[in-house]
Design an enzyme around this catalytic site. Structure first.
Site, PDB file in Angstrom:
ATOM      1  N   PRO A 180      -4.129   0.420  18.684  1.00 41.37           N
ATOM      2  CA  PRO A 180      -3.838  -0.114  17.339  1.00 41.37           C
ATOM      3  C   PRO A 180      -4.005   0.895  16.206  1.00 41.37           C
ATOM      4  O   PRO A 180      -3.651   0.587  15.068  1.00 41.37           O
ATOM      5  CB  PRO A 180      -4.847  -1.267  17.193  1.00 41.37           C
ATOM      6  CG  PRO A 180      -5.934  -0.969  18.161  1.00 41.37           C
ATOM      7  CD  PRO A 180      -5.318  -0.209  19.279  1.00 41.37           C
TER       8      PRO A 180
ATOM      9  N   TYR B  89       3.549   6.971   9.825  1.00 43.83           N
ATOM     10  CA  TYR B  89       2.739   5.795   9.505  1.00 43.83           C
ATOM     11  C   TYR B  89       3.582   4.696   8.832  1.00 43.83           C
ATOM     12  O   TYR B  89       3.457   3.522   9.184  1.00 43.83           O
ATOM     13  CB  TYR B  89       1.558   6.181   8.604  1.00 43.83           C
ATOM     14  CG  TYR B  89       0.551   5.061   8.456  1.00 43.83           C
ATOM     15  CD1 TYR B  89      -0.431   4.858   9.418  1.00 43.83           C
ATOM     16  CD2 TYR B  89       0.600   4.184   7.376  1.00 43.83           C
ATOM     17  CE1 TYR B  89      -1.344   3.808   9.312  1.00 43.83           C
ATOM     18  CE2 TYR B  89      -0.300   3.138   7.262  1.00 43.83           C
ATOM     19  CZ  TYR B  89      -1.271   2.963   8.223  1.00 43.83           C
ATOM     20  OH  TYR B  89      -2.158   1.912   8.120  1.00 43.83           O
TER      21      TYR B  89
ATOM     22  N   HIS C 224       0.846  -1.204   0.000  1.00 41.24           N
ATOM     23  CA  HIS C 224       0.000   0.000   0.000  1.00 41.24           C
ATOM     24  C   HIS C 224       0.876   1.247   0.000  1.00 41.24           C
ATOM     25  O   HIS C 224       1.660   1.457   0.919  1.00 41.24           O
ATOM     26  CB  HIS C 224      -0.910   0.014   1.232  1.00 41.24           C
ATOM     27  CG  HIS C 224      -2.084  -0.911   1.115  1.00 41.24           C
ATOM     28  ND1 HIS C 224      -3.183  -0.837   1.933  1.00 41.24           N
ATOM     29  CD2 HIS C 224      -2.335  -1.919   0.249  1.00 41.24           C
ATOM     30  CE1 HIS C 224      -4.056  -1.766   1.573  1.00 41.24           C
ATOM     31  NE2 HIS C 224      -3.562  -2.442   0.564  1.00 41.24           N
TER      32      HIS C 224
ATOM     33  N   TYR D 191      -9.346   5.185   7.414  1.00 43.84           N
ATOM     34  CA  TYR D 191      -9.475   5.553   8.831  1.00 43.84           C
ATOM     35  C   TYR D 191     -10.543   6.623   8.909  1.00 43.84           C
ATOM     36  O   TYR D 191     -10.404   7.679   8.290  1.00 43.84           O
ATOM     37  CB  TYR D 191      -8.154   6.107   9.363  1.00 43.84           C
ATOM     38  CG  TYR D 191      -7.069   5.067   9.529  1.00 43.84           C
ATOM     39  CD1 TYR D 191      -6.895   4.413  10.742  1.00 43.84           C
ATOM     40  CD2 TYR D 191      -6.228   4.722   8.477  1.00 43.84           C
ATOM     41  CE1 TYR D 191      -5.896   3.453  10.908  1.00 43.84           C
ATOM     42  CE2 TYR D 191      -5.233   3.761   8.632  1.00 43.84           C
ATOM     43  CZ  TYR D 191      -5.076   3.138   9.851  1.00 43.84           C
ATOM     44  OH  TYR D 191      -4.092   2.191  10.005  1.00 43.84           O
TER      45      TYR D 191
ATOM     46  N   LYS E  23       1.117   0.003  14.919  1.00 43.67           N
ATOM     47  CA  LYS E  23       2.534   0.011  15.301  1.00 43.67           C
ATOM     48  C   LYS E  23       2.963  -1.159  16.200  1.00 43.67           C
ATOM     49  O   LYS E  23       4.160  -1.423  16.340  1.00 43.67           O
ATOM     50  CB  LYS E  23       2.863   1.312  16.057  1.00 43.67           C
ATOM     51  CG  LYS E  23       2.826   2.541  15.181  1.00 43.67           C
ATOM     52  CD  LYS E  23       4.121   2.706  14.429  1.00 43.67           C
ATOM     53  CE  LYS E  23       4.046   3.741  13.342  1.00 43.67           C
ATOM     54  NZ  LYS E  23       3.734   3.210  12.020  1.00 43.67           N
TER      55      LYS E  23
HETATM   56  P1  FAD Z   1       2.451 -11.240  21.897  1.00 43.88           P
HETATM   57  O1  FAD Z   1       1.987 -11.322  20.493  1.00 43.88           O
HETATM   58  O2  FAD Z   1       1.439 -10.952  22.954  1.00 43.88           O
HETATM   59  O3  FAD Z   1       3.180 -12.613  22.216  1.00 43.88           O
HETATM   60  C1  FAD Z   1       3.545 -12.992  23.528  1.00 43.88           C
HETATM   61  C2  FAD Z   1       3.602 -14.503  23.625  1.00 43.88           C
HETATM   62  O4  FAD Z   1       4.039 -14.855  24.934  1.00 43.88           O
HETATM   63  C3  FAD Z   1       2.248 -15.166  23.406  1.00 43.88           C
HETATM   64  O5  FAD Z   1       2.370 -16.195  22.487  1.00 43.88           O
HETATM   65  C4  FAD Z   1       1.881 -15.672  24.796  1.00 43.88           C
HETATM   66  O6  FAD Z   1       1.098 -16.859  24.751  1.00 43.88           O
HETATM   67  C5  FAD Z   1       3.238 -15.904  25.420  1.00 43.88           C
HETATM   68  N1  FAD Z   1       3.225 -15.844  26.893  1.00 43.88           N
HETATM   69  C6  FAD Z   1       2.513 -15.014  27.683  1.00 43.88           C
HETATM   70  N2  FAD Z   1       2.768 -15.234  28.978  1.00 43.88           N
HETATM   71  C7  FAD Z   1       3.658 -16.262  29.004  1.00 43.88           C
HETATM   72  C8  FAD Z   1       4.303 -16.951  30.057  1.00 43.88           C
HETATM   73  N3  FAD Z   1       4.041 -16.649  31.334  1.00 43.88           N
HETATM   74  N4  FAD Z   1       5.145 -17.941  29.758  1.00 43.88           N
HETATM   75  C9  FAD Z   1       5.406 -18.250  28.453  1.00 43.88           C
HETATM   76  N5  FAD Z   1       4.822 -17.626  27.404  1.00 43.88           N
HETATM   77  C10 FAD Z   1       3.958 -16.641  27.682  1.00 43.88           C
HETATM   78  N6  FAD Z   1       0.326  -4.291  15.483  1.00 43.88           N
HETATM   79  C11 FAD Z   1       0.802  -3.822  14.304  1.00 43.88           C
HETATM   80  O7  FAD Z   1       2.024  -3.687  14.162  1.00 43.88           O
HETATM   81  N7  FAD Z   1      -0.019  -3.522  13.235  1.00 43.88           N
HETATM   82  C12 FAD Z   1      -1.371  -3.672  13.343  1.00 43.88           C
HETATM   83  O8  FAD Z   1      -2.072  -3.448  12.352  1.00 43.88           O
HETATM   84  C13 FAD Z   1      -1.918  -4.139  14.607  1.00 43.88           C
HETATM   85  N8  FAD Z   1      -3.238  -4.323  14.761  1.00 43.88           N
HETATM   86  C14 FAD Z   1      -3.707  -4.859  15.939  1.00 43.88           C
HETATM   87  C15 FAD Z   1      -5.071  -5.058  16.057  1.00 43.88           C
HETATM   88  C16 FAD Z   1      -5.587  -5.606  17.232  1.00 43.88           C
HETATM   89  C17 FAD Z   1      -7.069  -5.800  17.335  1.00 43.88           C
HETATM   90  C18 FAD Z   1      -4.707  -5.983  18.300  1.00 43.88           C
HETATM   91  C19 FAD Z   1      -5.247  -6.612  19.564  1.00 43.88           C
HETATM   92  C20 FAD Z   1      -3.346  -5.787  18.172  1.00 43.88           C
HETATM   93  C21 FAD Z   1      -2.833  -5.218  17.009  1.00 43.88           C
HETATM   94  N9  FAD Z   1      -1.466  -4.999  16.863  1.00 43.88           N
HETATM   95  C22 FAD Z   1      -1.004  -4.476  15.672  1.00 43.88           C
HETATM   96  C23 FAD Z   1      -0.538  -5.281  17.959  1.00 43.88           C
HETATM   97  C24 FAD Z   1       0.247  -6.584  17.799  1.00 43.88           C
HETATM   98  O9  FAD Z   1      -0.625  -7.667  17.588  1.00 43.88           O
HETATM   99  C25 FAD Z   1       1.109  -6.822  19.047  1.00 43.88           C
HETATM  100  O10 FAD Z   1       1.816  -5.651  19.347  1.00 43.88           O
HETATM  101  C26 FAD Z   1       2.116  -7.977  18.848  1.00 43.88           C
HETATM  102  O11 FAD Z   1       1.452  -9.216  18.847  1.00 43.88           O
HETATM  103  C27 FAD Z   1       3.191  -7.972  19.947  1.00 43.88           C
HETATM  104  O12 FAD Z   1       4.015  -9.091  19.819  1.00 43.88           O
HETATM  105  P2  FAD Z   1       4.757  -9.708  21.085  1.00 43.88           P
HETATM  106  O13 FAD Z   1       5.495 -10.889  20.576  1.00 43.88           O
HETATM  107  O14 FAD Z   1       5.481  -8.644  21.797  1.00 43.88           O
HETATM  108  O15 FAD Z   1       3.583 -10.147  22.077  1.00 43.88           O
HETATM  109  C1  PHB Z   2      -5.753  -4.531  10.701  1.00 41.35           C
HETATM  110  O1  PHB Z   2      -5.877  -4.774   9.492  1.00 41.35           O
HETATM  111  O2  PHB Z   2      -5.992  -5.395  11.565  1.00 41.35           O
HETATM  112  C2  PHB Z   2      -5.336  -3.180  11.142  1.00 41.35           C
HETATM  113  C3  PHB Z   2      -4.939  -2.260  10.189  1.00 41.35           C
HETATM  114  C4  PHB Z   2      -4.552  -0.996  10.586  1.00 41.35           C
HETATM  115  C5  PHB Z   2      -4.578  -0.654  11.923  1.00 41.35           C
HETATM  116  C6  PHB Z   2      -4.955  -1.575  12.874  1.00 41.35           C
HETATM  117  C7  PHB Z   2      -5.348  -2.848  12.495  1.00 41.35           C
HETATM  118  O3  PHB Z   2      -4.233   0.600  12.289  1.00 41.35           O
END
Ligand code: FAD
Ligand code: PHB
Length: 391
Positions: free
Chosen positions: A293, A385, A72, A201, A297
């Site tokens: 979200p 962005y 995009h 958005y 980021k």
């Molecule tokens: P997590 O993905 O939370 O992974 C942590 C892992 O640790 C999990 O697998 C969990 O099971 C494990 N864990 C937890 N506790 C323990 C424990 N005690 N022992 C062992 N393992 C454990 N981000 C973007 O960049 N772009 C987007 O468009 C975007 N959209 C989003 C939309 C929504 C609706 C949501 C909810 C989030 C969005 N995010 C987005 C955010 C993104 O999903 C998270 O920031 C990302 O998953 C962070 O990765 P992480 O590995 O730090 O944590």
């Molecule tokens: C998504 O597609 O899940 C999405 C896209 C943009 C955002 C957040 C979530 O800012």
């Protein structure tokens, strides 16, 4: 068992770090509380910054992403139904983002883990950290009812916001900064073509809406909702009606309705815990910080953290220098806070705040109008962005 780096959590932060260390020849073990299907099944991020795309390529994991992902070069903002486009590529000297779901990223990371020797232990219960202040920390957990122990040099806390690693930093050391927003996002996935080839958005009197996608045949839509709202109260019909109202006639006319196969409500929060290091424990990703979200980021910040952490760990294990480890927290936080600022600002610009009055609303509308007419404002939005450079 013994390893150089014990990684807690197999989300994007933990698995990317596992692959990076493997590529550098550093021994690591990833401990994950859930099973692979659970981690891979969570519908979350959808937009990858260039930093994340580059890392997929550097790890030679980018082939499917380049085939199936959608590049995009622009994004759209709708203010009370009227659309305007932010031409990110033109405003930033050619930068773009990649629409490729977190689920797909996780699948690519897991598929390559075993063949490449990235060790992941699933279903690790009651993970606990020990002696993180010493040069010989260790991690314990239970698997199939049996106590396990892993001795290591360094622990990487990649276990997300609700994990255990951040809590291992003494309360007097860890400083936290937080904003909890008075609303959430109701998200829906449906196998229908998206209403636009780019994201929209949408700021509307009735609340924020976002039109996103996973592929040319799969749409991802979000609606701002109250924190007390229940999924059961949102039938598909109610969701589509409300979405169309908020998107406005132009985009609503292109919405294809269909049965949803995923519906969930996520609260919005800004959070930072500092420092991101204590003794031999280093935090990365959601374990250290959360963004709403709106700026897309969260996963991208997890990636920039682990790129920096892997560099620091390589310096330590391969060159014997602690300088990178000592500088990790400050370096990561400098980028984190800029993404926190952008995500907070973009949330404020696009959402309806129940506790704000008519003055605030007028300011919001004026700012949207200013962005529509100002190249300078659009450059600022676009460069944030697409993702700030890693410095
Ligand atoms: P997590 O993905 O939370 O992974 C942590 C892992 O640790 C999990 O697998 C969990 O099971 C494990 N864990 C937890 N506790 C323990 C424990 N005690 N022992 C062992 N393992 C454990 N981000 C973007 O960049 N772009 C987007 O468009 C975007 N959209 C989003 C939309 C929504 C609706 C949501 C909810 C989030 C969005 N995010 C987005 C955010 C993104 O999903 C998270 O920031 C990302 O998953 C962070 O990765 P992480 O590995 O730090 O944590
Ligand atoms: C998504 O597609 O899940 C999405 C896209 C943009 C955002 C957040 C979530 O800012």
């Amino acid at each position: 068992m013994r390893t150089q780096v014990a990684i807690v959590g197999a989300g994007p932060a933990g698995l990317f770090l596992g692959h990076l260390l493997r590529q550098a020849g550093i021994d690591a073990v990833v401990l994950e509380r859930r099973d692979r299907a659970y981690v891979e099944g969570r519908v979350r991020a959808g937009v990858l910054e260039q930093v994340t795309v580059d890392l997929m390529d550097r790890l030679d994991l980018g082939r499917r992403m380049h085939r199936e992902g959608l590049v995009h070069t622009g994004t759209n903002i709708a203010a009370d139904g009227e659309l305007f486009r932010i031409d990110m590529a033109a405003l930033t000297g050619g930068a773009s983002v990649m629409v490729y779901g977190q689920q797909e990223v996780m699948k690519d990371l897991f598929d390559a883990a075993e063949p490449r020797g990235v060790k992941v232990i699933f279903d690790a219960e009651d993970v606990a950290l020990h002696d993180i202040d010493s040069a010989k920390p260790h991690v314990t957990w239970r698997k199939d009812g049996v106590e396990q122990r892993l001795d290591c040099d360094v622990i990487a806390g990649c276990d997300g916001f609700h994990g255990v690693t951040r809590a291992a930093i003494p309360a007097g050391v860890l400083k936290t900064f937080e904003r909890v927003y008075p609303f959430g996002w109701l998200g829906v996935l449906a196998d229908v073509p998206p209403c636009d080839h780019e994201l929209i958005y949408c700021n509307h009197e009735r609340g924020f809406a976002l039109a996103s996608m996973r592929s040319p045949t799969r749409s991802r839509y979000y609606l701002q909702c109250g924190l007390d709202e229940k999924i059961e109260d949102w039938s598909d019909d109610r969701f589509w009606d409300e979405l169309c109202l908020r998107l406005g006639d132009e985009a609503a006319g292109r919405v294809t309705r269909g049965p949803s196969f995923e519906k969930s409500i996520a609260p919005l929060r800004s959070f930072v815990g500092e420092p991101m290091r204590h003794g031999r424990l280093f935090l990365a990703g959601d374990a250290a910080h959360i963004v709403p979200p709106t700026g897309a980021k969260g996963m991208n910040l997890a990636v920039s953290d682990v790129v920096m952490l892997a560099e620091a760990l390589s310096e330590y294990f391969l060159d014997g220098s602690e300088a990178g480890l000592d500088g990790y927290s400050a370096r990561a936080l400098a980028r984190v806070w800029k993404a926190e600022r952008f995500s907070w600002w973009f949330t404020g610009l696009t959402h309806r705040f129940p506790d704000r009055d008519g003055f605030d609303r007028k300011i919001q509308v004026a700012e949207l109008d200013y962005i529509r007419g100002s190249r300078a404002a659009q450059v600022t939005l676009a460069e944030n962005y697409v993702g700030l450079p890693l410095v």
